[in-house]
Design a protein around this motif. Sequence first.
Motif, mmCIF file in Angstrom:
data_model
loop_
_atom_site.group_PDB
_atom_site.id
_atom_site.type_symbol
_atom_site.label_atom_id
_atom_site.label_comp_id
_atom_site.label_asym_id
_atom_site.label_seq_id
_atom_site.Cartn_x
_atom_site.Cartn_y
_atom_site.Cartn_z
ATOM 1 N N VAL A 219 -6.506 5.946 -0.193
ATOM 2 C CA VAL A 219 -6.242 4.512 -0.198
ATOM 3 C C VAL A 219 -5.004 4.261 -1.043
ATOM 4 O O VAL A 219 -5.049 4.297 -2.273
ATOM 5 C CB VAL A 219 -7.448 3.720 -0.755
ATOM 6 N N MET A 220 -3.899 4.028 -0.370
ATOM 7 C CA MET A 220 -2.648 3.797 -1.098
ATOM 8 C C MET A 220 -2.699 2.418 -1.737
ATOM 9 O O MET A 220 -3.258 1.474 -1.183
ATOM 10 C CB MET A 220 -1.466 3.940 -0.153
ATOM 11 N N GLY A 221 -2.062 2.301 -2.875
ATOM 12 C CA GLY A 221 -2.209 1.088 -3.687
ATOM 13 C C GLY A 221 -3.254 1.344 -4.765
ATOM 14 O O GLY A 221 -3.215 0.744 -5.818
ATOM 15 N N LYS A 222 -4.177 2.267 -4.472
ATOM 16 C CA LYS A 222 -5.196 2.646 -5.453
ATOM 17 C C LYS A 222 -4.916 4.066 -5.955
ATOM 18 O O LYS A 222 -4.790 4.300 -7.146
ATOM 19 C CB LYS A 222 -6.585 2.627 -4.803
ATOM 20 N N LEU A 223 -4.828 5.008 -5.016
ATOM 21 C CA LEU A 223 -4.620 6.405 -5.392
ATOM 22 C C LEU A 223 -3.190 6.612 -5.888
ATOM 23 O O LEU A 223 -2.938 7.408 -6.793
ATOM 24 C CB LEU A 223 -4.899 7.289 -4.172
ATOM 25 N N ALA A 224 -2.252 5.905 -5.287
ATOM 26 C CA ALA A 224 -0.859 5.914 -5.731
ATOM 27 C C ALA A 224 -0.228 4.630 -5.201
ATOM 28 O O ALA A 224 -0.598 4.160 -4.130
ATOM 29 C CB ALA A 224 -0.120 7.121 -5.180
ATOM 30 N N THR A 225 0.692 4.076 -5.948
ATOM 31 C CA THR A 225 1.366 2.868 -5.461
ATOM 32 C C THR A 225 2.605 3.276 -4.675
ATOM 33 O O THR A 225 3.071 4.417 -4.770
ATOM 34 C CB THR A 225 1.791 1.959 -6.632
ATOM 35 N N VAL A 226 3.137 2.332 -3.914
ATOM 36 C CA VAL A 226 4.353 2.590 -3.152
ATOM 37 C C VAL A 226 5.488 2.986 -4.106
ATOM 38 O O VAL A 226 6.257 3.912 -3.836
ATOM 39 C CB VAL A 226 4.731 1.346 -2.319
ATOM 40 N N ASP A 227 5.554 2.294 -5.248
ATOM 41 C CA ASP A 227 6.615 2.616 -6.212
ATOM 42 C C ASP A 227 6.485 4.041 -6.745
ATOM 43 O O ASP A 227 7.476 4.726 -6.961
ATOM 44 C CB ASP A 227 6.606 1.594 -7.352
ATOM 45 N N GLU A 228 5.241 4.472 -6.933
ATOM 46 C CA GLU A 228 5.042 5.863 -7.389
ATOM 47 C C GLU A 228 5.462 6.850 -6.306
ATOM 48 O O GLU A 228 6.059 7.890 -6.602
ATOM 49 C CB GLU A 228 3.575 6.084 -7.775
ATOM 50 N N LEU A 229 5.145 6.544 -5.061
ATOM 51 C CA LEU A 229 5.544 7.431 -3.966
ATOM 52 C C LEU A 229 7.071 7.565 -3.934
ATOM 53 O O LEU A 229 7.611 8.661 -3.795
ATOM 54 C CB LEU A 229 5.043 6.900 -2.616
ATOM 55 N N LEU A 230 7.757 6.420 -4.086
ATOM 56 C CA LEU A 230 9.220 6.430 -4.041
ATOM 57 C C LEU A 230 9.804 7.150 -5.252
ATOM 58 O O LEU A 230 10.821 7.828 -5.156
ATOM 59 C CB LEU A 230 9.748 4.987 -3.982
ATOM 60 N N ALA A 231 9.149 6.994 -6.390
ATOM 61 C CA ALA A 231 9.682 7.594 -7.618
ATOM 62 C C ALA A 231 9.445 9.101 -7.651
ATOM 63 O O ALA A 231 10.275 9.860 -8.148
ATOM 64 C CB ALA A 231 9.048 6.925 -8.834
ATOM 65 N N PRO A 403 -3.786 -9.040 7.351
ATOM 66 C CA PRO A 403 -3.470 -7.783 6.661
ATOM 67 C C PRO A 403 -4.238 -7.613 5.355
ATOM 68 O O PRO A 403 -4.531 -8.585 4.665
ATOM 69 C CB PRO A 403 -1.968 -7.891 6.393
ATOM 70 N N ASN A 404 -4.536 -6.369 5.049
ATOM 71 C CA ASN A 404 -5.191 -6.039 3.785
ATOM 72 C C ASN A 404 -4.178 -6.212 2.649
ATOM 73 O O ASN A 404 -3.080 -5.680 2.720
ATOM 74 C CB ASN A 404 -5.681 -4.588 3.843
ATOM 75 N N PRO A 405 -4.554 -6.959 1.590
ATOM 76 C CA PRO A 405 -3.578 -7.210 0.517
ATOM 77 C C PRO A 405 -3.386 -6.045 -0.447
ATOM 78 O O PRO A 405 -2.599 -6.151 -1.384
ATOM 79 C CB PRO A 405 -4.195 -8.406 -0.221
ATOM 80 N N LEU A 406 -4.083 -4.927 -0.216
ATOM 81 C CA LEU A 406 -4.020 -3.817 -1.183
ATOM 82 C C LEU A 406 -2.588 -3.358 -1.480
ATOM 83 O O LEU A 406 -2.219 -3.182 -2.636
ATOM 84 C CB LEU A 406 -4.814 -2.625 -0.644
ATOM 85 N N THR A 410 0.024 -4.517 -4.833
ATOM 86 C CA THR A 410 0.332 -3.470 -5.807
ATOM 87 C C THR A 410 1.780 -2.990 -5.695
ATOM 88 O O THR A 410 2.155 -2.009 -6.319
ATOM 89 C CB THR A 410 -0.608 -2.248 -5.621
ATOM 90 N N THR A 411 2.569 -3.661 -4.848
ATOM 91 C CA THR A 411 3.954 -3.240 -4.650
ATOM 92 C C THR A 411 4.889 -4.354 -5.086
ATOM 93 O O THR A 411 4.797 -5.474 -4.591
ATOM 94 C CB THR A 411 4.204 -2.919 -3.161
ATOM 95 N N LYS A 412 5.774 -4.015 -6.007
ATOM 96 C CA LYS A 412 6.728 -5.021 -6.478
ATOM 97 C C LYS A 412 7.849 -5.199 -5.455
ATOM 98 O O LYS A 412 8.278 -4.243 -4.826
ATOM 99 C CB LYS A 412 7.350 -4.571 -7.810
ATOM 100 N N VAL B 237 -13.668 -5.227 -2.980
ATOM 101 C CA VAL B 237 -12.303 -5.507 -3.431
ATOM 102 C C VAL B 237 -12.217 -6.613 -4.481
ATOM 103 O O VAL B 237 -11.308 -6.619 -5.300
ATOM 104 C CB VAL B 237 -11.340 -5.842 -2.262
ATOM 105 N N ASP B 238 -13.154 -7.560 -4.446
ATOM 106 C CA ASP B 238 -13.157 -8.626 -5.459
ATOM 107 C C ASP B 238 -13.942 -8.183 -6.683
ATOM 108 O O ASP B 238 -13.867 -8.806 -7.736
ATOM 109 C CB ASP B 238 -13.775 -9.903 -4.894
ATOM 110 N N GLY B 239 -14.746 -7.158 -6.552
ATOM 111 C CA GLY B 239 -15.593 -6.647 -7.617
ATOM 112 C C GLY B 239 -15.298 -5.187 -7.840
ATOM 113 O O GLY B 239 -14.160 -4.789 -7.644
ATOM 114 N N PRO B 240 -16.281 -4.373 -8.216
ATOM 115 C CA PRO B 240 -17.717 -4.683 -8.174
ATOM 116 C C PRO B 240 -18.224 -5.550 -9.328
ATOM 117 O O PRO B 240 -19.349 -6.001 -9.295
ATOM 118 C CB PRO B 240 -18.377 -3.294 -8.219
ATOM 119 N N ASP B 241 -17.381 -5.815 -10.361
ATOM 120 C CA ASP B 241 -17.856 -6.635 -11.484
ATOM 121 C C ASP B 241 -17.778 -8.122 -11.149
ATOM 122 O O ASP B 241 -16.757 -8.587 -10.634
ATOM 123 C CB ASP B 241 -16.972 -6.375 -12.721
#
Lengths: 469, 277
Positions: A219-231, A403-406, A410-412, B237-241
């Motif tokens: 899950v990108m945005g969680k496991l790594a951000t776009v900025d981290e991928l680019l960096a 779209p999923n906001p993830l 998490t991307t500037k 996504v809003d939680g789990p807390d």
Amino acid sequence: MEEKPKSKINLNRVEMPRQDPKVRAHNYKEVALGYTDDMVKEEASRCIQCPKRMCVSGCPVNVDIPEFIKAVREGDMPEAVRILKSKNALPAICGRVCPQETQCEEVCTLSKKKAPIAIGRIERYVADWDLGNKEKRSPTQLPPPTGKKVAVIGSGPAGLVCAADLAKMGHKVTMYEALHTAGGVLMYGIPEFRLPKKVVQAEVDYVKSLGVDVQLDSVMGKLATVDELLANEFNAVFLGTGAGLPMFLDIPGENLNGVYSANEFLTRVNLMKAYLFPDYDTPIKVGKKVAVIGGGNVAMDSARCALRLGAEEVYIVYRRSRTELPARHEEVENAEEEGIIFKFLTNPKQIIGDDKSWVKSMECYQMELGEPDASGRRRPVIKPGSEFMMDVDVVVVALGTTPNPLIPSTTKGLDITKHGTVVADEQTGKTVKDRVWAGGDVVTGAATVISAMGAGKRAAASIDAFLTK
Amino acid sequence: MFKIIAKEKLTPVIDCLRVEAPALAKKAKAGQFVIIRVDEVGERIPLTLADWDAKEGTITLVAMEVGTSTRKLGLLKAGDVLTNLVGPLGLPSDIEKFGTVVCVGGGVGIAPIHPIARSLRQAGNKVISIIGARNKDLLFWEDKMKKVSDELIVTTDDGSYAAKGLVTEPLKAKLEGGKIDRVIAIGPAVMMKFCSLTTKPFNVPTIVSLNSIMVDGTGMCGCCRISVGGKTKFACVDGPDFDGHQVDWNIAFDRQKVYLKEEKESLDRWESCQCSK
């Protein structure tokens, strides 16, 4: 030697065999069975090879349609495959789920005579021939590695095509997928009976065979951000994260047990194979009377899945009339043949539960069509005092997705619209953020498989131009 | 595939697994969860992180054997693999200096409360922990909790170990005894509900961690939706807390029961398959 074109135009479009509606309503096997060798030859020979080539411009990825049809007519399947795949990396999928009737076939010269060439069915035949004759494939010649690395986020139609094209240009591609199987909506959304999952996986395997590294469970945005991928590792990033967030009704009772988003309902059935429960561990509630709210392809898919799970009555509840149904005509017809009941000009007011918080009925309004709205369709308005009850025990909400906001959250430096979509150039897919491209539903909002593939393709060309300049 | 480095039974029905997941371990924060699939036909089930070690590249999961997936998990040994593991998912817990906080862990909820207590203490809070279980055999990590708490209170419902009673009793006593700035409660839904009811009259902010049924865990399906303060939220996504005083507990309880019948059918079938092996 070239066959002499027939002087008389043949207007008998060759029908594709389908499973009997009474039989197929109880199984998950593919509804459409595909052309036989004779049928495909006959249909291909109807093409008049006109110089206008309107079909090519009607195709979002500009497949050289007259050429591959000519190869089919001449029985040269490897050549037909070569022509088709030079523009379309996933023809077995497009041959099944593209809305050809509003694209290539709509503008076919024979369309004026109400007998357009069945381009989609021929495409499907060629693609299936290719999947069945892998040993005859000449290996794709890859150029020497460029040393450039691209991260493709999302393995749906946009990501798959973008990754395949970039790999063919010699770039090293890593494709990240959040779920445990690659394919995105092709795997979790579109049901087996419309798009067999082994067809999708064969196309994914083809993309892998080009050297694309597929990372599942990421899950990108969680496991790594776009900025981290680019960096850290990548020269460019493509966002093909789709429109995965379900919309709900915002009416009383939507959190009752037995109310599903179409996303959840279809994911349980398709990705998790709940239709094979208990052989597969994921369960699903099979209602006796199921109401699916919405009129798009996702609504048709949900209704037809509910029927196959064993529901006795399945309703499509749609607030406008038949003419405004956004689903493909073919899918509406399939649904009706199978016994889905359409409740037009009907809109839910509230869902009512029993004492154990299970859905027991749904109160609806009768609607009528008023003045046209922003979309040009006549706006449905409530008929006063028209409330009535429907006995249902499962409700599936198929009102669309956003779209999923993830990634956006998490991307500037991305430009995000109020609908949550990512702003990107229509021609190149370039976002306002340096080294980041985007395409498919994440840019357009929920649309078609082929338009996402077109966007992936254009982005790949733009990324390649950037990387090799 | 994710390799299991170590596996131990914390109690006869609670398993603890250390799993290799370097990228995930680097990003993990207290309060987040993962989704696992035990095998190719398995469900996707969410488990809140019990611990992680970025240096070693591992995460620790604790699960109670209640259904088919967790029973299958219980059979895995060190050296085996989890078919799928994805995360870290969800928003991390709010960790800042609140003052005096009470961390309540009930049953298998002791595992996820552990890293939260640790983080809160590292952030400079005075941490009072209350852990409880139905009986002595279901209690674990008393030593680990002691290390991350300024004070630890242990209860068992049946009195087979430590103080007899529910975790809400010492919680109430603490609230009456002095200023408490925040309560975090993780455990069975009914325990979290009663912790929230206990703190309500004292007006102490109370955070609960909802372990709803999920499929994708990324906001895609809405299976985990709950009502908080009258608004529909997705636990994934809003939680789990969430604010325990705002959660509509009736909806939360109801939605946990959606598949009771199927869960039993699945487990019965799995058990009979195991017996015939």
